[in-house]
Design a protein around this motif. Structure first.
Motif, mmCIF file in Angstrom:
data_model
loop_
_atom_site.group_PDB
_atom_site.id
_atom_site.type_symbol
_atom_site.label_atom_id
_atom_site.label_comp_id
_atom_site.label_asym_id
_atom_site.label_seq_id
_atom_site.Cartn_x
_atom_site.Cartn_y
_atom_site.Cartn_z
ATOM 1 N N ALA A 32 0.842 -1.205 0.000
ATOM 2 C CA ALA A 32 0.000 0.000 0.000
ATOM 3 C C ALA A 32 0.874 1.251 0.000
ATOM 4 C CB ALA A 32 -0.943 0.000 1.194
ATOM 5 N N LYS A 33 1.911 1.252 0.805
ATOM 6 C CA LYS A 33 2.817 2.402 0.848
ATOM 7 C C LYS A 33 3.527 2.573 -0.493
ATOM 8 C CE LYS A 33 5.236 5.679 2.815
ATOM 9 N NZ LYS A 33 4.673 7.006 2.826
ATOM 10 N N ARG A 34 3.920 1.474 -1.092
ATOM 11 C CA ARG A 34 4.648 1.550 -2.366
ATOM 12 C C ARG A 34 3.776 2.148 -3.467
ATOM 13 N NH1 ARG A 34 7.550 -3.250 -5.868
ATOM 14 N NH2 ARG A 34 8.343 -1.843 -7.446
ATOM 15 N N VAL A 35 2.537 1.690 -3.596
ATOM 16 C CA VAL A 35 1.699 2.162 -4.697
ATOM 17 C C VAL A 35 1.154 3.565 -4.444
ATOM 18 C CG1 VAL A 35 1.111 -0.156 -5.498
ATOM 19 C CG2 VAL A 35 -0.428 1.026 -3.913
ATOM 20 N N THR A 36 1.243 4.042 -3.209
ATOM 21 C CA THR A 36 0.775 5.394 -2.896
ATOM 22 C C THR A 36 1.932 6.353 -2.658
ATOM 23 O OG1 THR A 36 0.510 4.874 -0.544
ATOM 24 C CG2 THR A 36 -1.417 4.565 -1.971
ATOM 25 N N GLY A 61 -0.741 14.650 -6.804
ATOM 26 C CA GLY A 61 0.190 14.075 -7.754
ATOM 27 C C GLY A 61 -0.268 12.654 -8.040
ATOM 28 N N TYR A 62 0.616 11.844 -8.610
ATOM 29 C CA TYR A 62 0.197 10.487 -8.963
ATOM 30 C C TYR A 62 1.226 9.485 -8.486
ATOM 31 C CZ TYR A 62 -2.692 7.237 -11.611
ATOM 32 O OH TYR A 62 -3.554 6.235 -11.975
ATOM 33 N N GLY A 63 0.735 8.370 -7.960
ATOM 34 C CA GLY A 63 1.572 7.252 -7.553
ATOM 35 C C GLY A 63 1.430 6.153 -8.589
ATOM 36 N N MET A 64 1.060 4.959 -8.128
ATOM 37 C CA MET A 64 0.790 3.835 -9.025
ATOM 38 C C MET A 64 -0.696 3.512 -8.930
ATOM 39 S SD MET A 64 3.935 1.278 -8.342
ATOM 40 C CE MET A 64 5.523 1.903 -7.887
ATOM 41 N N LEU A 65 -1.475 4.048 -9.842
ATOM 42 C CA LEU A 65 -2.930 3.897 -9.907
ATOM 43 C C LEU A 65 -3.668 4.602 -8.774
ATOM 44 C CD1 LEU A 65 -3.227 0.180 -11.077
ATOM 45 C CD2 LEU A 65 -3.263 2.252 -12.473
ATOM 46 N N TRP A 66 -2.980 5.382 -7.969
ATOM 47 C CA TRP A 66 -3.595 6.177 -6.906
ATOM 48 C C TRP A 66 -3.106 7.607 -7.039
ATOM 49 C CZ3 TRP A 66 -7.079 4.475 -3.245
ATOM 50 C CH2 TRP A 66 -7.249 3.085 -3.158
ATOM 51 N N ASN A 84 -0.164 12.614 3.796
ATOM 52 C CA ASN A 84 -0.059 11.213 3.357
ATOM 53 C C ASN A 84 -1.361 10.650 2.785
ATOM 54 O OD1 ASN A 84 2.675 11.064 4.169
ATOM 55 N ND2 ASN A 84 2.003 10.739 6.271
ATOM 56 N N ALA A 85 -2.293 11.514 2.397
ATOM 57 C CA ALA A 85 -3.568 11.059 1.834
ATOM 58 C C ALA A 85 -3.382 10.556 0.405
ATOM 59 C CB ALA A 85 -4.588 12.194 1.853
ATOM 60 N N TYR A 86 -4.283 9.681 0.001
ATOM 61 C CA TYR A 86 -4.294 9.198 -1.373
ATOM 62 C C TYR A 86 -5.725 8.870 -1.758
ATOM 63 C CZ TYR A 86 -3.720 4.858 1.342
ATOM 64 O OH TYR A 86 -3.842 3.851 2.271
ATOM 65 N N SER A 87 -5.971 8.860 -3.066
ATOM 66 C CA SER A 87 -7.338 8.723 -3.536
ATOM 67 C C SER A 87 -7.393 8.007 -4.880
ATOM 68 C CB SER A 87 -7.961 10.125 -3.665
ATOM 69 O OG SER A 87 -9.325 10.061 -3.929
ATOM 70 N N ALA A 88 -8.393 7.148 -5.018
ATOM 71 C CA ALA A 88 -8.729 6.577 -6.316
ATOM 72 C C ALA A 88 -9.843 7.460 -6.862
ATOM 73 C CB ALA A 88 -9.197 5.136 -6.169
ATOM 74 N N MET A 89 -9.648 8.009 -8.038
ATOM 75 C CA MET A 89 -10.633 8.920 -8.616
ATOM 76 C C MET A 89 -11.110 8.325 -9.924
ATOM 77 S SD MET A 89 -8.730 12.544 -7.891
ATOM 78 C CE MET A 89 -7.933 12.857 -6.319
ATOM 79 N N GLY A 90 -12.355 7.856 -9.912
ATOM 80 C CA GLY A 90 -12.873 7.162 -11.074
ATOM 81 C C GLY A 90 -13.845 7.990 -11.885
ATOM 82 N N ALA A 91 -14.503 7.334 -12.800
ATOM 83 C CA ALA A 91 -15.398 7.990 -13.744
ATOM 84 C C ALA A 91 -16.622 8.590 -13.062
ATOM 85 C CB ALA A 91 -15.844 6.985 -14.805
#
Length: 137
Positions: A32-36, A61-66, A84-91
């Protein structure tokens, strides 16, 4: 991909707990830390132009799909609930936002299949997200 709001929240909780679900590690620890982790800074995604200004929406910014919150984060400083927040932003307004500092996951779903006109903009979502954050402080 069609997920229920509950499943979206579960995915956010799985990420927040670093892949641990009810005491069982179902995702490699540290993944989780790696992809974010920030890969593409917001300044590369949202370049500043004459007359432009940095907005809350422009801080992702962008990580790996997050999408990853990209604001200064220095040890010992308080950067607020987005640290340290992250988000999946879809359609059309589908969002999963993880706010680790607050131990909070926000899942937002829009039923856009009904008539095709239901959607929310990133700006509208960030207004909703900020209201959720403000309600917990």
């Amino acid at each position: 991909m069609y997920l229920s709001t509950r499943d979206m929240a579960r995915l956010g909780l799985l990420m927040l707990s670093d892949g641990n679900w009810n005491g069982k590690q179902i995702m490699p620890a540290g993944w989780a830390k790696r992809v974010t982790t920030l890969v593409t800074p917001s300044r590369d995604i949202h370049p500043m132009t004459i007359g432009a200004f940095q907005t809350q929406i422009g801080c992702w910014g962008y990580g790996m799909l997050w999408w990853v919150w990209d604001a200064p984060d220095w040890p010992g400083t308080l950067t607020g609930p987005y640290q340290n927040a992250y988000s999946a932003m879809g359609a059309n307004g589908q969002y999963i936002t993880v706010l680790p500092v607050m131990n909070l996951v926000v899942a937002h779903k829009v039923d856009f299949d009904q008539d095709g006109s239901r959607s929310i903009s990133p700006s509208e979502y960030h207004t909703i997200l900020q209201m959720v954050i403000d309600s917990t402080l």
